[in-house]
Design a protein around this motif. Structure first.
Motif, PDB file in Angstrom:
ATOM      1  N   UNK A 128       0.789  -1.159  -0.111  1.00 46.88           N
ATOM      2  CA  UNK A 128       0.039   0.088  -0.060  1.00 46.88           C
ATOM      3  C   UNK A 128       1.059   1.260   0.023  1.00 46.88           C
ATOM      4  N   UNK A 129       0.509   2.173  -1.008  1.00 48.10           N
ATOM      5  CA  UNK A 129       1.334   3.610  -1.058  1.00 48.10           C
ATOM      6  C   UNK A 129       1.073   4.193   0.213  1.00 48.10           C
ATOM      7  N   UNK A 130       2.073   5.025   0.470  1.00 45.80           N
ATOM      8  CA  UNK A 130       2.099   5.795   1.571  1.00 45.80           C
ATOM      9  C   UNK A 130       1.126   7.022   1.334  1.00 45.80           C
ATOM     10  N   UNK A 131       0.800   7.296  -0.005  1.00 43.34           N
ATOM     11  CA  UNK A 131       0.090   8.524  -0.423  1.00 43.34           C
ATOM     12  C   UNK A 131      -1.523   7.922  -0.807  1.00 43.34           C
ATOM     13  N   UNK A 132      -1.755   6.614  -0.422  1.00 47.22           N
ATOM     14  CA  UNK A 132      -3.001   6.219  -0.700  1.00 47.22           C
ATOM     15  C   UNK A 132      -3.446   5.389   0.288  1.00 47.22           C
ATOM     16  N   UNK A 133      -4.581   5.229   0.598  1.00 47.57           N
ATOM     17  CA  UNK A 133      -5.423   4.052   1.373  1.00 47.57           C
ATOM     18  C   UNK A 133      -6.019   3.201   0.531  1.00 47.57           C
ATOM     19  N   UNK A 143      -8.772   1.343  -1.019  1.00 46.82           N
ATOM     20  CA  UNK A 143     -10.318   1.994  -1.204  1.00 46.82           C
ATOM     21  C   UNK A 143     -10.645   3.492  -0.677  1.00 46.82           C
ATOM     22  N   UNK A 144      -9.688   4.200  -0.607  1.00 45.19           N
ATOM     23  CA  UNK A 144      -9.760   5.352  -0.010  1.00 45.19           C
ATOM     24  C   UNK A 144      -9.482   6.483  -0.810  1.00 45.19           C
ATOM     25  N   UNK A 145      -9.116   7.572  -0.514  1.00 49.17           N
ATOM     26  CA  UNK A 145      -8.470   8.810  -1.473  1.00 49.17           C
ATOM     27  C   UNK A 145      -7.173   8.631  -1.797  1.00 49.17           C
ATOM     28  N   UNK A 146      -6.762   9.164  -2.932  1.00 47.58           N
ATOM     29  CA  UNK A 146      -5.494   9.024  -3.495  1.00 47.58           C
ATOM     30  C   UNK A 146      -5.020  10.462  -3.760  1.00 47.58           C
ATOM     31  N   UNK A 147      -4.027  10.802  -2.779  1.00 44.29           N
ATOM     32  CA  UNK A 147      -3.216  12.099  -3.064  1.00 44.29           C
ATOM     33  C   UNK A 147      -2.650  12.165  -4.364  1.00 44.29           C
ATOM     34  N   UNK A 148      -2.250  11.135  -4.915  1.00 42.91           N
ATOM     35  CA  UNK A 148      -1.482  11.362  -6.187  1.00 42.91           C
ATOM     36  C   UNK A 148      -2.410  11.570  -7.328  1.00 42.91           C
ATOM     37  N   UNK A 149      -3.572  11.064  -7.493  1.00 41.83           N
ATOM     38  CA  UNK A 149      -4.515  11.054  -8.393  1.00 41.83           C
ATOM     39  C   UNK A 149      -5.093  12.785  -8.052  1.00 41.83           C
ATOM     40  N   UNK A 150      -5.371  13.064  -6.699  1.00 42.83           N
ATOM     41  CA  UNK A 150      -5.642  14.758  -6.622  1.00 42.83           C
ATOM     42  C   UNK A 150      -4.788  15.617  -7.334  1.00 42.83           C
ATOM     43  N   UNK A 151      -3.504  15.203  -6.868  1.00 36.00           N
ATOM     44  CA  UNK A 151      -2.309  16.097  -7.360  1.00 36.00           C
ATOM     45  C   UNK A 151      -2.169  16.305  -8.651  1.00 36.00           C
ATOM     46  N   UNK A 152      -2.365  14.974  -9.270  1.00 42.80           N
ATOM     47  CA  UNK A 152      -2.129  14.936 -10.602  1.00 42.80           C
ATOM     48  C   UNK A 152      -3.152  15.917 -11.672  1.00 42.80           C
ATOM     49  N   UNK A 153      -4.408  16.003 -11.108  1.00 41.01           N
ATOM     50  CA  UNK A 153      -5.389  16.895 -11.561  1.00 41.01           C
ATOM     51  C   UNK A 153      -5.112  18.274 -11.339  1.00 41.01           C
ATOM     52  N   UNK A 154      -4.859  18.643 -10.092  1.00 37.43           N
ATOM     53  CA  UNK A 154      -4.401  19.955  -9.731  1.00 37.43           C
ATOM     54  C   UNK A 154      -3.128  20.381 -10.582  1.00 37.43           C
ATOM     55  N   UNK A 155      -2.217  19.495 -10.955  1.00 35.66           N
ATOM     56  CA  UNK A 155      -0.843  19.659 -11.761  1.00 35.66           C
ATOM     57  C   UNK A 155      -1.505  20.125 -13.196  1.00 35.66           C
ATOM     58  N   UNK A 156      -2.632  19.083 -13.756  1.00 37.35           N
ATOM     59  CA  UNK A 156      -3.174  19.505 -14.844  1.00 37.35           C
ATOM     60  C   UNK A 156      -3.712  20.940 -15.139  1.00 37.35           C
TER      61      UNK A 156
END
Length: 272
Positions: free
Chosen positions: A1-6, A8-21
C-alpha cells in the motif's frame, strides 16, 4: 500500500495529478492569467472611486468608511471562488475529456477536491493583487480585519464550492447548453445576499429568503465589524451551519447527476 493512498480510499497522487493538469493549463494561457487579474482590479478601482465620492458627500458613508470596498473584495471571493471551480470543470467539458476522467481510477470525490484546491489557486491570483491595490489607492487594508477575515473567507468559499459543485452537476447532466448557469447563478444570488446594503432594506418577505443564504450573514457581519467595531460570532456560526447543509446537498446532487449522465450516455456526448 502506497503511503500516499489508502486501500479503497482517497489518492493524493490522483488529486495532485489533476491539480497539476489545471495548473499547467492556467500557465499555458496568458489570457487566462490576465483575466484573473483584470476583473478584480477593475472592480476595486471602480467601486473605490465611488466610495471616495460618497465619503466626501455623505456623513454616513464617511463614518462607515471601507464598507463598499470591503463588500467588493468579499463579493469577489465568493464569485471567483465559484468561477475558479466551475472554469476548471468546464475546461474538461470543452476538451471532451470528462468521459476519459470518469472511466479512469479517479474518484468523483477526488475530482471535486482537486477542483476546490484549484479554485483557491485561481482566487489567490486574482484577489491578493486586488487587496494590495485597495491598500495602495484607497488606504483600505482588508487584512486589518484580523481573525474575523478568516471566518468571512471560509464561509464565502464554502458557499462558492457548494454552488460550483451543483452547477457543475447540472452542466454534466445537461451538456454545454446549460453552461450559462455557471456565469449567471451567482449574480442572481447577489441582490438577496445584501452585498452593498443591509437586509433591512429588503421587503419583509424577502428578508426571510435573504437569511437563508450564508453570504448574507457574512456581509452583515462585515458591516457590523467596520461600522460598529463588533464581530458577530452568531452570524458566522449560522452561516457555517447553512454551508454544511449546502455542501452535503451539493455533493449528493452532483453524484446523482453523474449517475444520471452515465445512464443516459451524456458523458461522451456533452455538447450543446
Amino acid at each position: 500500500m502506497s503511503s500516499l493512498a489508502l486501500h479503497r480510499g482517497l489518492s493524493m497522487q490522483r488529486i495532485g495529478a489533476m491539480i497539476l493538469r489545471y495548473w499547467y493549463l492556467l500557465l499555458s494561457s496568458w489570457p487566462r492569467l490576465l483575466e484573473l487579474l483584470y476583473w478584480p482590479a477593475l472592480q476595486v478601482i471602480t467601486w473605490g472611486f465611488l466610495q471616495l465620492y460618497i465619503a466626501q458627500n455623505a456623513n454616513f458613508f464617511a463614518r462607515a468608511g471601507g464598507t463598499l470596498i470591503g463588500a467588493v473584495i468579499l463579493w469577489d471571493i465568493l464569485f471567483r471562488g465559484q468561477l475558479g471551480f466551475s472554469i476548471s470543470f468546464l475546461e474538461e467539458m470543452w476538451a471532451r475529456n470528462l468521459g476519459n476522467l470518469m472511466m479512469s481510477p479517479l474518484k468523483p470525490i477526488e475530482f471535486l477536491l482537486a477542483l476546490m484546491i484549484m479554485s483557491l489557486i485561481r482566487l489567490a491570483i486574482g484577489v491578493i493583487p486586488m487587496t494590495l491595490l485597495a491598500l495602495f489607492l484607497f488606504q483600505f487594508n482588508v487584512y486589518s480585519l484580523g481573525l474575523p477575515l478568516i471566518a468571512f473567507f471560509c464561509n464565502l468559499i464554502f458557499t462558492s464550492w457548494a454552488v460550483g459543485i451543483f452547477v457543475s452537476g447540472l452542466v454534466l447532466r445537461n451538456g454545454l447548453g446549460a453552461e450559462s448557469i455557471v456565469w449567471t447563478l451567482m449574480f442572481g444570488i447577489m441582490p438577496l445576499a445584501c452585498v452593498y446594503y443591509p437586509v433591512s432594506v429588503l421587503p419583509v418577505w424577502l428578508q426571510y429568503v435573504a437569511w437563508s443564504l450564508p453570504p448574507t450573514y457574512v456581509f452583515e457581519g462585515m458591516r457590523a465589524l467596520l461600522i460598529e467595531g463588533t464581530f458577530r460570532t452568531d452570524l458566522m456560526l449560522h452561516a457555517l451551519a447553512i454551508n454544511a447543509c449546502l455542501l452535503v446537498a451539493s455533493f449528493g446532487a452532483f453524484l446523482a447527476l453523474l449517475r444520471s449522465a452515465r445512464k443516459h450516455g451524456s458523458l461522451l456526448s456533452a455538447g450543446e
